[in-house]
Design a protein around this motif. Structure first.
Motif, PDB file in Angstrom:
ATOM      1  N   GLY A  28       0.807  -1.213   0.000  1.00 29.84           N
ATOM      2  CA  GLY A  28       0.000   0.000   0.000  1.00 29.84           C
ATOM      3  C   GLY A  28       0.841   1.264   0.000  1.00 29.84           C
ATOM      4  N   GLN A  29       2.094   1.149  -0.422  1.00 33.85           N
ATOM      5  CA  GLN A  29       2.987   2.300  -0.417  1.00 33.85           C
ATOM      6  C   GLN A  29       2.395   3.492  -1.169  1.00 33.85           C
ATOM      7  N   PRO A  36       5.723   8.377  -1.289  1.00 33.76           N
ATOM      8  CA  PRO A  36       6.353   7.143  -0.796  1.00 33.76           C
ATOM      9  C   PRO A  36       7.879   7.175  -0.930  1.00 33.76           C
ATOM     10  N   PRO A  37       8.581   6.674   0.080  1.00 32.63           N
ATOM     11  CA  PRO A  37      10.051   6.658   0.048  1.00 32.63           C
ATOM     12  C   PRO A  37      10.591   5.441  -0.712  1.00 32.63           C
ATOM     13  N   SER A  46       1.859  -7.745  -6.019  1.00 25.59           N
ATOM     14  CA  SER A  46       0.946  -8.484  -5.148  1.00 25.59           C
ATOM     15  C   SER A  46       0.444  -9.699  -5.925  1.00 25.59           C
ATOM     16  N   ILE A  47       0.079 -10.726  -5.183  1.00 19.71           N
ATOM     17  CA  ILE A  47      -0.361 -11.988  -5.781  1.00 19.71           C
ATOM     18  C   ILE A  47      -1.689 -12.383  -5.142  1.00 19.71           C
ATOM     19  N   VAL A  68       1.278  -6.224 -11.022  1.00 21.02           N
ATOM     20  CA  VAL A  68       2.534  -5.487 -11.074  1.00 21.02           C
ATOM     21  C   VAL A  68       2.186  -4.009 -11.199  1.00 21.02           C
ATOM     22  N   LYS A  69       2.433  -3.270 -10.146  1.00 27.03           N
ATOM     23  CA  LYS A  69       2.156  -1.840 -10.129  1.00 27.03           C
ATOM     24  C   LYS A  69       3.461  -1.102 -10.418  1.00 27.03           C
ATOM     25  N   LEU A  70       3.548  -0.511 -11.602  1.00 25.75           N
ATOM     26  CA  LEU A  70       4.730   0.258 -11.988  1.00 25.75           C
ATOM     27  C   LEU A  70       4.467   1.726 -11.664  1.00 25.75           C
ATOM     28  N   CYS A  71       5.375   2.339 -10.923  1.00 27.03           N
ATOM     29  CA  CYS A  71       5.185   3.711 -10.453  1.00 27.03           C
ATOM     30  C   CYS A  71       6.338   4.576 -10.953  1.00 27.03           C
ATOM     31  N   PHE A  72       5.982   5.730 -11.500  1.00 26.01           N
ATOM     32  CA  PHE A  72       6.961   6.624 -12.113  1.00 26.01           C
ATOM     33  C   PHE A  72       6.823   8.014 -11.511  1.00 26.01           C
ATOM     34  N   ASP A  73       7.964   8.643 -11.278  1.00 24.16           N
ATOM     35  CA  ASP A  73       7.991  10.048 -10.879  1.00 24.16           C
ATOM     36  C   ASP A  73       7.847  10.841 -12.169  1.00 24.16           C
TER      37      ASP A  73
END
Length: 145
Positions: A28-29, A36-37, A46-47, A68-73
């Motif tokens: 849950g970041q 989020p750090p 997550s599965i 698969v949650k890909l997070c980009f700045d």
């Protein structure tokens, strides 16, 4: 195969995409209001087992969803009024998404090759762009024998 082996296999495959700076379990970041750090871009995994067939003798065959949650700045501007080079740079996260997709699509980590079943984009007010891909596979769980 057990869930920890599944998780480690997925993270190892994504780890081969050198542009990904942080790979972790999704705790849950990205659900917090605070930034989020993590290192960006990151992959949070997550599965889920939404359906499980009983094969008998304490053996089961779960349908597995790998999220698969890909997070980009996110940096940049994609408006049609922005200069073309600015728009191209703003879309630079798409090749990373494609690389992760190519690493996972068709890989046999269970009893069937993984296949992508959805891809959804969202954005946070702090300009973190999130793209979630879900892959599906099945495996035989005989850990209760």
């Amino acid at each position: 195969m057990e869930i920890d082996e599944l998780f480690l296999g997925i993270t190892d495959m994504i780890g081969e995409v050198t542009d990904i700076k942080w790979i972790d379990m999704d705790f849950g970041q990205m659900d917090s209001d605070q930034r989020p750090p993590v290192g960006y871009p990151c992959a949070l995994i997550s599965i889920d087992f939404p359906q499980i067939s009983d094969l008998g003798n304490n053996v089961q065959k779960p349908k597995v969803l790998i999220n698969v949650k890909l997070c980009f700045d996110y940096q940049g501007e994609t408006s049609v009024k922005a200069p073309p080079n600015t728009r191209i740079r703003a879309l630079s996260y798409y090749p990373i998404v494609k690389s992760v997709y190519k690493k996972l699509q068709g890989q046999r980590i269970g009893t069937s090759p993984m296949k992508r079943t959805s891809q959804i984009e969202s954005a946070r007010p702090d300009r973190i762009k999130i793209l979630q891909m879900t892959f599906e596979t099945v495996f035989v769980d005989d850990s209760a024998r």
